[in-house]
Design a protein around this motif. Structure first.
Motif, mmCIF file in Angstrom:
data_model
loop_
_atom_site.group_PDB
_atom_site.id
_atom_site.type_symbol
_atom_site.label_atom_id
_atom_site.label_comp_id
_atom_site.label_asym_id
_atom_site.label_seq_id
_atom_site.Cartn_x
_atom_site.Cartn_y
_atom_site.Cartn_z
ATOM 1 N N CYS A 169 6.432 0.645 -2.186
ATOM 2 C CA CYS A 169 5.966 -0.639 -2.729
ATOM 3 C C CYS A 169 6.104 -0.666 -4.248
ATOM 4 O O CYS A 169 6.451 -1.683 -4.836
ATOM 5 C CB CYS A 169 4.502 -0.866 -2.350
ATOM 6 S SG CYS A 169 4.265 -1.459 -0.662
ATOM 7 N N CYS A 211 -4.607 1.527 -1.083
ATOM 8 C CA CYS A 211 -3.816 0.306 -0.851
ATOM 9 C C CYS A 211 -4.748 -0.778 -0.311
ATOM 10 O O CYS A 211 -5.496 -0.532 0.637
ATOM 11 C CB CYS A 211 -2.717 0.623 0.152
ATOM 12 S SG CYS A 211 -2.019 -0.791 1.014
ATOM 13 N N VAL A 212 -4.709 -1.977 -0.914
ATOM 14 C CA VAL A 212 -5.672 -3.005 -0.492
ATOM 15 C C VAL A 212 -5.418 -3.477 0.946
ATOM 16 O O VAL A 212 -6.355 -3.852 1.651
ATOM 17 C CB VAL A 212 -5.725 -4.218 -1.457
ATOM 18 C CG1 VAL A 212 -6.256 -3.815 -2.810
ATOM 19 C CG2 VAL A 212 -4.387 -4.893 -1.592
ATOM 20 N N GLN A 213 -4.173 -3.435 1.374
ATOM 21 C CA GLN A 213 -3.871 -3.844 2.759
ATOM 22 C C GLN A 213 -4.528 -2.890 3.757
ATOM 23 O O GLN A 213 -5.045 -3.302 4.786
ATOM 24 C CB GLN A 213 -2.359 -3.859 3.014
ATOM 25 C CG GLN A 213 -1.604 -4.888 2.216
ATOM 26 C CD GLN A 213 -1.953 -6.309 2.621
ATOM 27 O OE1 GLN A 213 -2.578 -6.542 3.658
ATOM 28 N NE2 GLN A 213 -1.570 -7.263 1.790
ATOM 29 N N HIS A 264 -0.814 -0.316 -7.783
ATOM 30 C CA HIS A 264 0.416 -0.140 -8.574
ATOM 31 C C HIS A 264 0.468 -1.129 -9.742
ATOM 32 O O HIS A 264 1.038 -0.829 -10.780
ATOM 33 C CB HIS A 264 1.663 -0.346 -7.703
ATOM 34 C CG HIS A 264 1.787 0.576 -6.525
ATOM 35 N ND1 HIS A 264 1.515 1.926 -6.600
ATOM 36 C CD2 HIS A 264 2.195 0.350 -5.244
ATOM 37 C CE1 HIS A 264 1.742 2.478 -5.399
ATOM 38 N NE2 HIS A 264 2.146 1.537 -4.564
ATOM 39 N N ARG A 278 6.091 -8.480 2.043
ATOM 40 C CA ARG A 278 5.201 -8.495 0.880
ATOM 41 C C ARG A 278 5.332 -9.813 0.130
ATOM 42 O O ARG A 278 5.911 -9.853 -0.936
ATOM 43 C CB ARG A 278 5.574 -7.392 -0.114
ATOM 44 C CG ARG A 278 5.566 -6.026 0.366
ATOM 45 C CD ARG A 278 4.273 -5.292 0.156
ATOM 46 N NE ARG A 278 4.280 -4.153 1.029
ATOM 47 C CZ ARG A 278 4.190 -4.224 2.354
ATOM 48 N NH1 ARG A 278 3.987 -5.387 2.946
ATOM 49 N NH2 ARG A 278 4.258 -3.154 3.095
ATOM 50 N N ALA A 319 2.799 2.774 2.320
ATOM 51 C CA ALA A 319 2.541 1.328 2.388
ATOM 52 C C ALA A 319 3.781 0.494 2.689
ATOM 53 O O ALA A 319 3.727 -0.427 3.502
ATOM 54 C CB ALA A 319 1.906 0.859 1.083
ATOM 55 N N LEU A 360 4.235 -7.286 -5.372
ATOM 56 C CA LEU A 360 3.072 -6.441 -5.107
ATOM 57 C C LEU A 360 1.891 -7.336 -4.749
ATOM 58 O O LEU A 360 1.710 -8.401 -5.347
ATOM 59 C CB LEU A 360 2.731 -5.611 -6.345
ATOM 60 C CG LEU A 360 3.742 -4.521 -6.716
ATOM 61 C CD1 LEU A 360 3.458 -3.946 -8.102
ATOM 62 C CD2 LEU A 360 3.749 -3.407 -5.675
ATOM 63 N N CYS A 361 1.091 -6.920 -3.774
ATOM 64 C CA CYS A 361 -0.066 -7.716 -3.370
ATOM 65 C C CYS A 361 -1.019 -7.901 -4.555
ATOM 66 O O CYS A 361 -1.067 -7.082 -5.464
ATOM 67 C CB CYS A 361 -0.851 -7.025 -2.263
ATOM 68 S SG CYS A 361 0.093 -6.640 -0.804
ATOM 69 N N ASN A 370 -1.852 5.880 -3.170
ATOM 70 C CA ASN A 370 -2.674 4.852 -2.517
ATOM 71 C C ASN A 370 -3.090 5.286 -1.117
ATOM 72 O O ASN A 370 -3.536 4.490 -0.302
ATOM 73 C CB ASN A 370 -1.929 3.509 -2.476
ATOM 74 C CG ASN A 370 -0.572 3.635 -1.800
ATOM 75 O OD1 ASN A 370 -0.239 4.683 -1.253
ATOM 76 N ND2 ASN A 370 0.202 2.584 -1.839
ATOM 77 N N CYS A 405 -3.251 -4.890 -5.984
ATOM 78 C CA CYS A 405 -2.590 -3.612 -5.670
ATOM 79 C C CYS A 405 -2.761 -2.627 -6.827
ATOM 80 O O CYS A 405 -2.638 -2.990 -7.999
ATOM 81 C CB CYS A 405 -1.111 -3.863 -5.424
ATOM 82 S SG CYS A 405 -0.158 -2.350 -5.223
HETATM 83 S S1 SF4 Z 1 0.894 -3.049 0.727
HETATM 84 FE FE1 SF4 Z 1 -0.533 -1.813 -0.505
HETATM 85 S S2 SF4 Z 1 0.774 -0.631 -1.890
HETATM 86 FE FE2 SF4 Z 1 2.045 -2.262 -1.024
HETATM 87 S S3 SF4 Z 1 1.927 -3.923 -2.524
HETATM 88 FE FE3 SF4 Z 1 0.327 -4.313 -1.014
HETATM 89 S S4 SF4 Z 1 -1.499 -3.303 -1.861
HETATM 90 FE FE4 SF4 Z 1 0.249 -2.503 -2.952
#
Ligand code: SF4
Ligand SMILES: Cc1ncc(C[n+]2csc(CCOP(=O)(O)OP(=O)(O)O)c2C)c(N)n1
Lengths: 196, 529
Positions: free
Chosen positions: B381, B517-519, B356, A44, B455, B350-351, B451, B354
């Motif tokens: 996450c 979750c954006v990923q 969160h 991440r 994740a 965190l992305c 989400n 995201c």
């Molecule tokens: S992977 Fe998904 S839940 Fe984890 S930080 Fe990235 S966007 Fe958020």
């Protein structure tokens, strides 16, 4: 034949695509390969690295010992410095010059680039510009692979073949862009005055 | 022979498919996740109908694997080290019942805590349950060890543990595939007592287990994974599992002449260790993880013949490296470059975008007006909410602990008592805690940050997707206090108000904070194209 390579970058930048191509080429040569990767938390957006070892004899450790890396191949300039303790005295740093700035205290870029130049033999590549020239910014990893290819101990034709193999499912255009990127990287590195 | 470049985890998965498993049971957890994912994506596994969907947690996974074994088929169960704590009840008792079809439990330890809360050594659990443990040192051994472990499991009628660590799991090497074997036929257990652990049967089962121990040690003695490297002198090295690689790296690099005995199977085989150590004055013990066998060999009276992690010859904690071994063997390190001071830390985050993030922003604002600002959180996450710029959470202990710790703190009088838990963590271990809170009418606000995926470990399916509202209702949470919010910038004011209101409520509230979750969203889009 014995090569220790540290691949460096930030989680999500795709250093493992570079590794996969080197792996393919090495296996094609009948060499042994070990490649330690980082999965999990650090993916991440954290600092990630991969230890890639190629040899014609048995490779025991998945990790490269300190001071034994022949090459640090980094897709991000600050990250190339994080693994300096692994670099051998005659080792080479090949790095992109574009910072990945996702932290509040990212250092001054000129200072970073100068530190790299003072850290041994180093080749700084404007990977983004050359990737653009090749036809797709996403091919910047192939630019860096090209720039590093003289230091891999594998003939460049073999690496090009592996690029074709890896991208074969994505169609001829993708293959061509990536091959072009590889060649541009190689040319840039051959023309670069190397800092010692 | 077919040669492939595989992660250690993938080598195990391929080994299991070839060993004729009928199912793999697992809950994701770094560094074990890739085993199950490989089987899920395998065309061969699909063709032979190997079941492989994710379980709700490690305990349900282990028990299902045991049930498959009861029915006579081979089953694989995989987890990270702390997962075995969750499955421990089933695991320990399955050693007493024994198995029918082969059962192999792969436990992936994480020395240095690359992605974990601790670095517990599962070999201790192996001793605790009195079952055989195989500790492969490389990817080829990992592949071969699966076949071997299933044979051993069916021969001894015991579950067999395969203990790996992050380094082996997440490192690739070339693996030669062996022959594959068909699945077992359905052949349910015929012994009518073995699986009923009433005291009388359990006592008999325990004695049966203890009776097997000599036999198990003799299997370890003859294990194909043991290796002896000849050498001269009165100093030798006893290396376990992957530690052998670092020993050999140093020995071959520096052309040292030292005898080495590699052991990769437990319980510890006495005769070969006696024979090896007897003629030596000094023995270095190299093991990845806790100094489990160093402690045993040193004994209570600290036999100084043995050195290792306990006397500082090797570091007491963390993952071993070839450099640690070089130092322990007295190799002078050449000077290496240092990391320039200019290099800044780059922790995970965190992305961008995201859900969160927006949740924590709302939470920080909502709780700011209260005197006590404690948020019990959990693992996922969203644990990254512990870091700047959020600094939103106060705890992260074990899966599900957010709910129950908030409840305990509420019982003690803390207001507000807020928990933040992910959807997958909630179905893993949060539901029972919520039931406790409902039964006790505890004034807690449980925020489920949903989400729609697991994740942290790479986006696996989450067992509660689209069921969370019904689960909370079913557990008995008052519907008026189950609020669904969408954590987005544009809803910020509204979300803050809802949170504040529920913080004030003297009873159980659940906030379902739902946004993909954006990923996962990006991946879906790519797949659609
Ligand atoms: S992977 Fe998904 S839940 Fe984890 S930080 Fe990235 S966007 Fe958020
Ligand atoms: C007992 C146990 N099993 C597995 C894990 C590994 N693990 C950590 S976080 C996580 C997933 C959390 O998913 P979720 O709660 O949905 O949160 P998200 O990461 O999606 O935000 C897993 C599987 C663990 N730490 N402990």
């Amino acid at each position: 034949m014995n090569k220790n390579i540290i691949l460096a970058g930030v989680g999500g930048q795709g250093i493992l695509t570079i590794a996969a191509i080197i792996d393919l080429a090495a296996m094609g040569e009948g060499l042994k390969v070990k490649q330690a990767e980082v999965h999990g938390m650090s993916q991440r957006g954290g600092a990630v690295q991969s230890h890639l070892r190629i040899s014609d004899s048995e490779i025991f450790s998945d990790l490269i010992p300190l001071g034994k890396a022949d090459l640090i191949l980094s897709v991000e300039p600050m990250e190339s410095l994080r693994y300096l303790p692994y670099l051998s005295s005659g080792g080479t740093i090949v790095t992109a010059i574009q910072p990945f700035d996702n932290i509040a205290n990212y250092p001054n870029l000129d200072n970073i680039l100068n530190t790299i130049k003072n850290s041994g033999r180093s080749i700084l590549i404007d990977a983004v510009a050359l990737a653009g020239e090749a036809g797709n910014l996403k091919s910047s990893n192939m630019v860096l692979l090209g720039a590093a290819s003289p230091y891999l101990g594998i003939e460049k034709e073999k690496i090009e073949k592996s690029i074709e193999q890896l991208f074969s499912r994505k169609g001829q255009e993708t293959i061509d862009i990536n091959l072009r990127a590889f060649k541009l990287g190689l040319k840039a590195s051959e023309n670069k005055p190397v800092n010692i | 022979m077919n040669k492939q470049l595989l992660l250690g985890a993938e080598a195990i998965a391929l080994g299991a498919i070839d060993a004729g498993i009928s199912g793999v049971y697992a809950y994701p957890g770094t560094p074990s996740t890739e085993i199950t994912e490989f089987i899920q994506n395998s065309v061969v596994a699909k063709k032979s109908a190997i079941r492989s969907t994710w379980s709700a947690n490690e305990k349900t996974a282990y028990e299902a694997a045991l049930g498959m074994s009861y029915a006579g088929k081979r089953s694989l169960v995989c987890m990270k080290h702390v997962g075995l704590n969750v499955a421990a009840d089933a695991y320990i008792n399955s050693a007493i019942t024994g198995v029918n079809g082969g059962l192999v439990v792969v436990v992936a330890d994480d020395p240095s805590m690359h992605s974990s809360q601790n670095e517990q050594d599962s070999r201790v659990y192996g001793k605790f349950a009195f079952i055989p443990v195989i500790e492969p040192s490389n990817q080829q051994e990992a592949y071969d060890a699966v076949h071997y472990a299933f044979e051993l499991s069916e021969k001894t009628k015991l579950p067999v543990m395969l203990r790996i660590t992050t380094r082996l799991s997440h490192s690739r090497a070339i693996v030669s595939q062996g022959i594959s074997r068909p699945q077992n036929e359905l052949a349910p257990e015929t012994d009518t007592k073995k699986f009923i652990l009433l005291p009388a049967n359990a006592r008999a089962g325990y004695l049966r287990l203890l009776d097997k121990q000599t036999k198990l040690a003799s299997y370890s003695e003859k294990s194909v994974f043991n290796r002896i490297v000849d050498g001269e002198g009165n100093f030798g090295i006893l290396a376990f599992g992957i530690a052998f690689n670092y020993v050999m790296e140093v020995i071959s690099e520096h052309k040292l002449d030292i005898p080495v005995l590699k052991i990769s199977q437990y319980p510890l085989p006495e005769p070969i260790i006696r024979e090896f150590t007897e003629k030596l004055d000094q023995v270095l013990i190299a093991e990845e993880g806790y100094p489990v066998y160093e402690e045993l060999l040193r004994g209570f009276f600290n036999n100084k013949k043995f050195t290792g992690r306990l006397d500082g010859t090797l570091p007491r904690t963390g993952e071993l490296t070839p450099d640690h071994l070089a130092k322990a063997l007295g190799i002078k390190m050449a000077e290496t470059k240092t990391i320039p001071a200019i290099v800044a830390n780059r922790p995970p985050e965190l992305c961008k975008g995201c859900s969160h993030r927006d949740l924590y922003e709302a939470l920080n604002a909502a709780i700011s007006g209260f005197e006590e600002k404690h948020v019990f959180s959990d693992i996922g996450c969203y644990t990254l909410g512990a870091l700047p710029p959020f600094n939103s959470i106060n705890t992260c202990v074990d899966m599900g602990a957010s709910v129950t710790m908030a409840k305990g703190a509420a019982d003690a009088g803390l207001r507000p008592a807020v928990a933040v838990i992910g959807d997958s963590t909630f179905t893993h271990s949060g539901i029972t805690g919520l039931l406790d809170a409902v039964n006790d009418k505890s004034p807690v606000t449980i925020i489920i940050s949903d989400n729609g995926t697991t994740a942290m470990t790479g986006g696996q399916d989450s067992s509660g997707t689209n069921k969370l509202l019904d689960i909370c209702k079913g557990v008995g949470v008052d519907e008026k206090h189950i609020k669904t919010i969408v954590p987005l910038k544009k809803n910020m004011e509204e979300n803050i108000a809802i949170l504040k209101e529920e913080f004030e409520y003297e009873g159980v509230s659940v906030i379902l904070a739902c946004r993909e979750c954006v990923q996962v969203a990006v991946r879906k889009k790519k797949a659609d194209r």
